[in-house]
Scaffold this active site. Structure first.
Site, short mmCIF file in Angstrom:
data_model
loop_
_atom_site.label_atom_id
_atom_site.label_comp_id
_atom_site.label_asym_id
_atom_site.label_seq_id
_atom_site.Cartn_x
_atom_site.Cartn_y
_atom_site.Cartn_z
N GLY A 42 0.80 -1.23 0.00
CA GLY A 42 0.00 0.00 0.00
C GLY A 42 0.83 1.26 0.00
N CYS A 44 1.91 2.91 2.66
CA CYS A 44 2.97 2.91 3.67
C CYS A 44 4.29 2.39 3.13
CB CYS A 44 2.51 2.06 4.86
SG CYS A 44 3.70 1.97 6.17
N ILE A 185 3.83 14.77 7.62
CA ILE A 185 4.38 14.39 6.32
C ILE A 185 5.17 15.55 5.69
CG2 ILE A 185 3.76 13.72 3.95
CD1 ILE A 185 1.47 12.05 5.14
N ARG A 272 -4.75 14.03 4.10
CA ARG A 272 -5.11 12.93 3.21
C ARG A 272 -6.61 12.67 3.30
NH1 ARG A 272 -1.05 10.14 1.10
NH2 ARG A 272 -2.28 8.23 0.91
N HIS A 444 21.44 3.43 32.85
CA HIS A 444 22.09 4.74 32.81
C HIS A 444 23.39 4.64 32.03
CE1 HIS A 444 23.48 8.65 34.09
NE2 HIS A 444 24.65 8.10 34.44
P1 FAD Z 1 -3.00 2.21 2.32
O1 FAD Z 1 -1.63 1.99 2.78
O2 FAD Z 1 -3.44 3.58 1.97
O3 FAD Z 1 -3.26 1.22 1.14
C1 FAD Z 1 -4.45 1.20 0.43
C2 FAD Z 1 -4.22 0.44 -0.84
O4 FAD Z 1 -5.48 0.30 -1.47
C3 FAD Z 1 -3.31 1.13 -1.85
O5 FAD Z 1 -2.26 0.28 -2.20
C4 FAD Z 1 -4.21 1.40 -3.05
O6 FAD Z 1 -3.55 1.17 -4.27
C5 FAD Z 1 -5.29 0.38 -2.86
N1 FAD Z 1 -6.58 0.78 -3.44
C6 FAD Z 1 -7.32 1.88 -3.18
N2 FAD Z 1 -8.46 1.85 -3.87
C7 FAD Z 1 -8.42 0.71 -4.59
C8 FAD Z 1 -9.29 0.09 -5.49
N3 FAD Z 1 -10.49 0.62 -5.80
N4 FAD Z 1 -8.93 -1.07 -6.07
C9 FAD Z 1 -7.74 -1.66 -5.77
N5 FAD Z 1 -6.88 -1.14 -4.91
C10 FAD Z 1 -7.22 0.03 -4.33
N6 FAD Z 1 2.07 6.02 8.95
C11 FAD Z 1 2.77 5.55 10.00
O7 FAD Z 1 2.20 4.87 10.85
N7 FAD Z 1 4.11 5.83 10.14
C12 FAD Z 1 4.78 6.59 9.25
O8 FAD Z 1 5.97 6.83 9.40
C13 FAD Z 1 4.07 7.08 8.13
N8 FAD Z 1 4.70 7.82 7.20
C14 FAD Z 1 4.02 8.22 6.09
C15 FAD Z 1 4.70 8.96 5.14
C16 FAD Z 1 4.04 9.39 4.01
C17 FAD Z 1 4.79 10.16 2.96
C18 FAD Z 1 2.66 9.05 3.82
C19 FAD Z 1 1.92 9.47 2.58
C20 FAD Z 1 1.98 8.34 4.78
C21 FAD Z 1 2.65 7.92 5.93
N9 FAD Z 1 2.00 7.20 6.92
C22 FAD Z 1 2.69 6.77 8.01
C23 FAD Z 1 0.56 6.86 6.84
C24 FAD Z 1 0.39 5.42 6.36
O9 FAD Z 1 1.00 5.27 5.12
C25 FAD Z 1 -1.08 5.07 6.29
O10 FAD Z 1 -1.70 5.33 7.51
C26 FAD Z 1 -1.25 3.61 5.96
O11 FAD Z 1 -0.62 3.28 4.76
C27 FAD Z 1 -2.73 3.26 5.86
O12 FAD Z 1 -2.87 1.92 5.59
P2 FAD Z 1 -4.17 1.35 4.92
O13 FAD Z 1 -4.07 -0.12 5.08
O14 FAD Z 1 -5.38 2.04 5.42
O15 FAD Z 1 -4.10 1.69 3.37
#
Ligand code: FAD
Length: 466
Positions: A42, A44, A185, A272, A444
């Site tokens: 995803g 992350c 971010i 976001r 420590h």
């Molecule tokens: P996501 O990781 O958003 O994954 C969702 C997936 O669904 C994606 O791969 C997308 O392609 C897929 N998708 C969406 N719609 C469809 C569809 N209709 N059909 C097929 N596939 C689809 N969080 C932390 O905890 N620590 C950090 O250090 C951190 N750093 C970050 C840095 C950046 C630059 C960014 C942008 C985010 C960061 N985050 C961090 C946040 C973290 O990435 C998200 O909270 C996390 O990825 C959410 O996970 P999720 O499983 O909800 O979905």
């Protein structure tokens, strides 16, 4: 068009989706995972947490090397080979996505690449590189995550305007860059670009950076970075005009410059938005609100009995570790277990320099929720380890419930704050009180000692351990 049947389909393969799929498979459920990306992981893993941390590591080494000159060791100015930096970052991502693919295969989770949309309460249609597939499912977990918010007055299709994904691509190091939005971010990416040589301005509409954290903690950060970034608080961007020689940005508010300012790049990092609305969840009968969030109960169930939702699209904080735990709960409930997502605290970490980390209640949240709290802080200027590391700007803050002395929150600003936070998280989950933490012997000299020492201060002891 091919058709498959499965007990569980997981839509979205981010930390929430793959954790749910793996847990479900481990519990004996036949599982299919769908993602528009070729790789699992995803946002992350592919364009979020992991590549940003790889680049922050580069930034840290550069900053540490520069600082060492003050302590008698000079390495000279760093020579930056951007192609190599980029390919190193990509190799970190590649290593982890490959690992996930292996774990998925091992568990016999079927991965279908493609864009998925619900067409009914038990059907999902996937449009992928290998054609269309209809998936008939008994249960579904929606884990489609979120995407960056864009602003209407910002030029589209101009590669000088970037979001976090564009910033991670590192096409070049702009001479002058504006980070629009003073959240985690934006500040992490600003830290990277500054270390690599950009001049970085940060504009934030509210009166502090990282608005979710307590002001006393953020004040320390703002003071520390004042020579690094030009921070404009209580200021907003009202227009961005694309000209041949740069992007001309107009500001309004307390610290707004009088004239438009020219930048080589503008990084838009204003938050976001959840993807609940883009998967046609309504066609399965799932309620999605105007913003794109899907509401769920403590078992991650939506309003439709056999459809669950997890991760960024079910609400704040939008963080990977929250998604992972929610994913586990959803899979376990589908497997018939009586599990709930009910944490006492979810940690948040800004991997900036210094790091900012908090867990449980912040002081301002406690006030909002009417929880009577008392705090104790330990300034790192009194920590032997911080002094020896030449990083005394830090502070450890413990938040206790007034009547019981129970730890209900904590925040740390300083190097390694994110690594240190786990102890406070555990104290909160275990219902520990100030005495429990104060009596725990910390090694420590460590920065972790500051957690014990802040608790000792709360208990009334005068600290004698530098
Ligand atoms: P996501 O990781 O958003 O994954 C969702 C997936 O669904 C994606 O791969 C997308 O392609 C897929 N998708 C969406 N719609 C469809 C569809 N209709 N059909 C097929 N596939 C689809 N969080 C932390 O905890 N620590 C950090 O250090 C951190 N750093 C970050 C840095 C950046 C630059 C960014 C942008 C985010 C960061 N985050 C961090 C946040 C973290 O990435 C998200 O909270 C996390 O990825 C959410 O996970 P999720 O499983 O909800 O979905």
């Amino acid at each position: 068009m091919s058709e498959i049947k499965t007990q569980l389909v997981v839509l979205g393969a981010g930390p929430g989706g793959y954790s749910a799929a793996f847990r479900a498979a481990d519990l004996g459920i036949e599982t299919v995972i769908v993602d528009a990306r070729d790789t699992l992981g995803g946002v992350c893993l592919n364009v979020g947490c992991i590549p940003s941390k790889a680049l922050l590591h580069v930034a840290k080494v550069i900053d540490d090397a520069r600082e060492m000159a003050d302590h008698g060791v000079s390495f000279g100015e760093p020579k930056i080979d951007l192609d190599k930096v980029r390919s190193w970052k990509d190799s970190v991502v590649g290593q982890l996505t490959k690992g996930l693919a292996g774990m998925s295969k091992m568990r016999k989770v079927k991965h279908i690449q493609g864009y998925g949309k619900f067409t009914g309460a038990n059907t999902l249609e996937v449009d992928g590189k290998d054609g269309k597939t209809t998936i008939k499912f008994d249960n579904a977990i929606i884990a489609a995550g979120s995407e960056p918010v864009s602003l209407p007055f910002i030029p589209k299709d101009d590669d000088r305007v970037i979001d976090s994904t564009g910033a991670l691509e590192m096409k070049d190091i702009p001479e002058k860059m504006l980070v629009l939005g003073g959240g985690i971010i934006g500040l992490e990416m600003g830290t990277v670009y500054k270390a690599l040589g950009s001049q970085v301005d940060v504009v934030e509409f509210l009166d502090q950076l990282i608005p979710a954290a307590d002001k006393d903690v953020i004040k320390i950060y703002q003071k520390y970075v004042k020579d690094k970034f030009n921070v404009m608080l209580e200021t907003k961007v009202t227009n961005v005009e694309a000209k041949k020689d740069g992007l001309y940005v107009t500001f309004e508010g307390k610290q707004a410059p009088d004239e438009p300012v020219r930048y080589d790049k503008v990084l838009v990092a204003v938050g976001r938005k959840p993807n609940g609305g883009v998967v046609d969840a309504d066609k399965a009968g799932v309620k999605v609100d105007d913003k794109g969030f899907i509401s769920v109960d403590k078992q991650m169930k939506t309003n439709v009995e056999h459809i669950y939702a997890i991760g960024d699209l079910v609400g704040q904080p939008m963080l990977a570790h929250k998604a992972v735990h929610e994913g586990h709960v959803a899979a376990e409930v589908i497997a018939g277990q009586k599990h709930y997502f009910d944490p006492r605290g979810i940690p948040s970490v800004a991997y900036t320099d210094p790091e900012i980390a908090w867990v449980g209640l912040t002081e301002k949240e406690a006030k909002e929720k009417g929880v009577d709290v008392e705090t104790a802080t330990f300034p790192w200027a009194a920590s032997g380890r911080a002094i020896a590391s030449s990083r005394t700007e830090g502070m450890t803050k413990m938040i206790f419930e007034k009547d019981t002395g129970r730890v209900v929150g904590g925040a740390i600003i300083g190097i390694n704050a994110g690594e240190m936070l786990g102890e406070i998280g555990l104290a909160i989950e275990m219902g520990a009180d100030a005495e429990d933490v104060a009596l725990t012997i910390h090694a420590h000299p460590t920065l972790n000692e500051s957690i014990g020492l802040a608790s000792e201060i709360y208990e009334g002891s005068i600290t004698d351990m530098p």
